[in-house]
Design a protein around this motif. Structure first.
Motif, PDB file in Angstrom:
ATOM      1  N   VAL A 109     -64.491  28.410 -23.681  1.00 11.39           N
ATOM      2  CA  VAL A 109     -64.873  28.024 -22.436  1.00 11.39           C
ATOM      3  C   VAL A 109     -66.032  28.721 -21.983  1.00 11.39           C
ATOM      4  O   VAL A 109     -66.183  30.040 -22.283  1.00 11.39           O
ATOM      5  N   ILE A 110     -67.202  28.046 -21.572  1.00 10.01           N
ATOM      6  CA  ILE A 110     -68.509  28.824 -21.440  1.00 10.01           C
ATOM      7  C   ILE A 110     -68.557  29.028 -19.899  1.00 10.01           C
ATOM      8  O   ILE A 110     -68.187  28.217 -19.036  1.00 10.01           O
ATOM      9  N   LEU A 111     -68.986  30.376 -19.492  1.00 15.33           N
ATOM     10  CA  LEU A 111     -69.018  30.994 -18.034  1.00 15.33           C
ATOM     11  C   LEU A 111     -70.261  30.538 -17.619  1.00 15.33           C
ATOM     12  O   LEU A 111     -71.391  30.185 -18.220  1.00 15.33           O
ATOM     13  N   PRO A 112     -70.486  30.089 -16.294  1.00 13.95           N
ATOM     14  CA  PRO A 112     -71.698  29.716 -15.816  1.00 13.95           C
ATOM     15  C   PRO A 112     -72.886  30.739 -15.725  1.00 13.95           C
ATOM     16  O   PRO A 112     -72.724  31.943 -15.733  1.00 13.95           O
ATOM     17  N   ASP A 113     -74.010  30.029 -15.725  1.00 17.17           N
ATOM     18  CA  ASP A 113     -75.188  31.075 -15.747  1.00 17.17           C
ATOM     19  C   ASP A 113     -75.451  31.882 -14.616  1.00 17.17           C
ATOM     20  O   ASP A 113     -75.731  33.012 -14.423  1.00 17.17           O
ATOM     21  N   GLU A 114     -74.751  31.258 -13.551  1.00 22.28           N
ATOM     22  CA  GLU A 114     -74.787  32.192 -12.537  1.00 22.28           C
ATOM     23  C   GLU A 114     -73.996  33.357 -12.317  1.00 22.28           C
ATOM     24  O   GLU A 114     -74.646  34.263 -11.751  1.00 22.28           O
ATOM     25  N   GLU A 115     -72.849  33.130 -12.841  1.00 25.43           N
ATOM     26  CA  GLU A 115     -72.002  34.272 -13.097  1.00 25.43           C
ATOM     27  C   GLU A 115     -72.578  35.100 -14.112  1.00 25.43           C
ATOM     28  O   GLU A 115     -72.615  36.439 -13.725  1.00 25.43           O
ATOM     29  N   ILE A 116     -73.062  34.816 -14.970  1.00 23.41           N
ATOM     30  CA  ILE A 116     -73.605  35.806 -16.115  1.00 23.41           C
ATOM     31  C   ILE A 116     -74.987  36.478 -15.239  1.00 23.41           C
ATOM     32  O   ILE A 116     -75.060  37.848 -15.609  1.00 23.41           O
ATOM     33  N   MET A 117     -75.761  35.831 -14.533  1.00 23.11           N
ATOM     34  CA  MET A 117     -76.820  36.611 -14.163  1.00 23.11           C
ATOM     35  C   MET A 117     -76.606  37.507 -13.090  1.00 23.11           C
ATOM     36  O   MET A 117     -77.188  38.810 -12.976  1.00 23.11           O
ATOM     37  N   ARG A 118     -75.499  37.488 -12.463  1.00 30.89           N
ATOM     38  CA  ARG A 118     -74.887  38.401 -11.390  1.00 30.89           C
ATOM     39  C   ARG A 118     -74.082  39.686 -12.198  1.00 30.89           C
ATOM     40  O   ARG A 118     -74.467  40.747 -11.746  1.00 30.89           O
ATOM     41  N   THR A 119     -73.780  39.279 -13.292  1.00 31.13           N
ATOM     42  CA  THR A 119     -73.209  40.475 -14.169  1.00 31.13           C
ATOM     43  C   THR A 119     -74.566  41.262 -14.869  1.00 31.13           C
ATOM     44  O   THR A 119     -74.331  42.570 -14.943  1.00 31.13           O
ATOM     45  N   VAL A 120     -75.510  40.332 -15.186  1.00 34.74           N
ATOM     46  CA  VAL A 120     -76.817  41.070 -15.886  1.00 34.74           C
ATOM     47  C   VAL A 120     -77.226  42.449 -14.654  1.00 34.74           C
ATOM     48  O   VAL A 120     -77.447  43.457 -14.867  1.00 34.74           O
ATOM     49  N   GLU A 121     -77.279  41.957 -13.345  1.00 34.63           N
ATOM     50  CA  GLU A 121     -77.454  42.772 -12.284  1.00 34.63           C
ATOM     51  C   GLU A 121     -76.648  44.150 -12.399  1.00 34.63           C
ATOM     52  O   GLU A 121     -77.003  45.210 -11.968  1.00 34.63           O
ATOM     53  N   ARG A 122     -75.039  43.840 -12.252  1.00 33.44           N
ATOM     54  CA  ARG A 122     -74.445  44.754 -12.431  1.00 33.44           C
ATOM     55  C   ARG A 122     -74.529  45.787 -13.698  1.00 33.44           C
ATOM     56  O   ARG A 122     -74.152  46.956 -13.506  1.00 33.44           O
ATOM     57  N   PHE A 123     -74.798  45.118 -14.554  1.00 33.79           N
ATOM     58  CA  PHE A 123     -74.775  45.916 -16.068  1.00 33.79           C
ATOM     59  C   PHE A 123     -76.012  46.788 -16.061  1.00 33.79           C
ATOM     60  O   PHE A 123     -76.576  47.532 -17.025  1.00 33.79           O
ATOM     61  N   LYS A 124     -77.038  46.895 -15.048  1.00 37.55           N
ATOM     62  CA  LYS A 124     -78.227  47.686 -14.832  1.00 37.55           C
ATOM     63  C   LYS A 124     -77.686  49.065 -14.946  1.00 37.55           C
ATOM     64  O   LYS A 124     -78.481  50.014 -15.411  1.00 37.55           O
TER      65      LYS A 124
END
Length: 218
Positions: free
Chosen positions: A194-209
């Motif tokens: 199951v592949i997570l939505p791009d929008e969710e990953i980009m929110r996580t990218v911000e958190r991963f800063k």
């Protein structure tokens, strides 16, 4: 960090990659930005035999292949140099032939967002390039384009590259990339991940800063 300290850091990183099982012997290579130059592991020397004085120094601009040091640089020096030129935020480059990342590279399969840790690489996928012979300008162009503004790329039928602002974070990303490749490959054997939505990953990218080893880059 002093010139000697940078060379010592490159040696330690190359040896850590082997300890972690991400490279073996003289496979793969490591570099560190050094002002308007880079320090890079030499060609054909097993990591366990490396010493700081073996690390080559290469200018980022100048005659192709020119270096300082007793041993010639890795045959992959081109994509290290070209990544530093294209990406001012990158201070360290790690190239590895780790088992699962290389398996996906042989399959020409990118790593999708089957796990949220993909965000550590700056986007919803780690792309896979076409094949080009090692050490060539063609491979370097593929690597730079495949990497884009992210921090990981698979090289078709070859291996993987990870980047970071500093070497400690590049090593961390190397381990994370291999783990992502492993769990995605195993999940693919069991069924359809199951592949997570791009929008969710980009929110996580911000958190991963603010996540993982801290460096001067992303």
């Amino acid at each position: 960090m002093s010139a000697l300290g940078k060379s010592e850091a490159v040696v330690a990183a190359a040896q850590e990659l082997e300890r972690l099982g991400l490279n073996r012997g003289s496979a793969g290579n490591v570099s560190l930005r050094d002002g308007d130059a880079m320090r890079i592991t030499p060609s054909g020397v097993p990591s366990g035999r490396l010493a700081p004085q073996d690390i080559a120094r290469m200018a980022l601009q100048g005659p192709d292949g020119a270096f300082e040091g007793p041993l010639p640089p890795s045959s992959e020096w081109r994509f290290h140099r070209d990544i530093y030129i294209a990406r001012p935020d990158v201070g360290a480059v790690v190239h590895m032939h780790s088992p699962y990342a290389t398996t996906l590279a042989i399959l020409r399969r990118e790593i999708p967002a089957a796990h949220y840790m993909i965000a550590a690489f700056g986007g919803p996928t780690v792309r896979c390039t076409d094949y080009a012979p090692y050490g060539t300008a063609e491979l370097s162009a593929l690597a730079v384009a495949g990497l884009g503004q992210q921090h990981g790329v698979l090289l078709g039928n070859h291996g993987a590259i990870v980047t970071a602002g500093e070497l400690e974070k590049a090593l961390w990303r190397a381990g994370e990339l291999e783990q992502l490749a492993q769990v995605y490959y195993l999940a693919s054997l069991a069924g359809a991940p199951v592949i997570l939505p791009d929008e969710e990953i980009m929110r996580t990218v911000e958190r991963f800063k603010s996540y993982g080893p801290k460096d001067k880059g992303a």
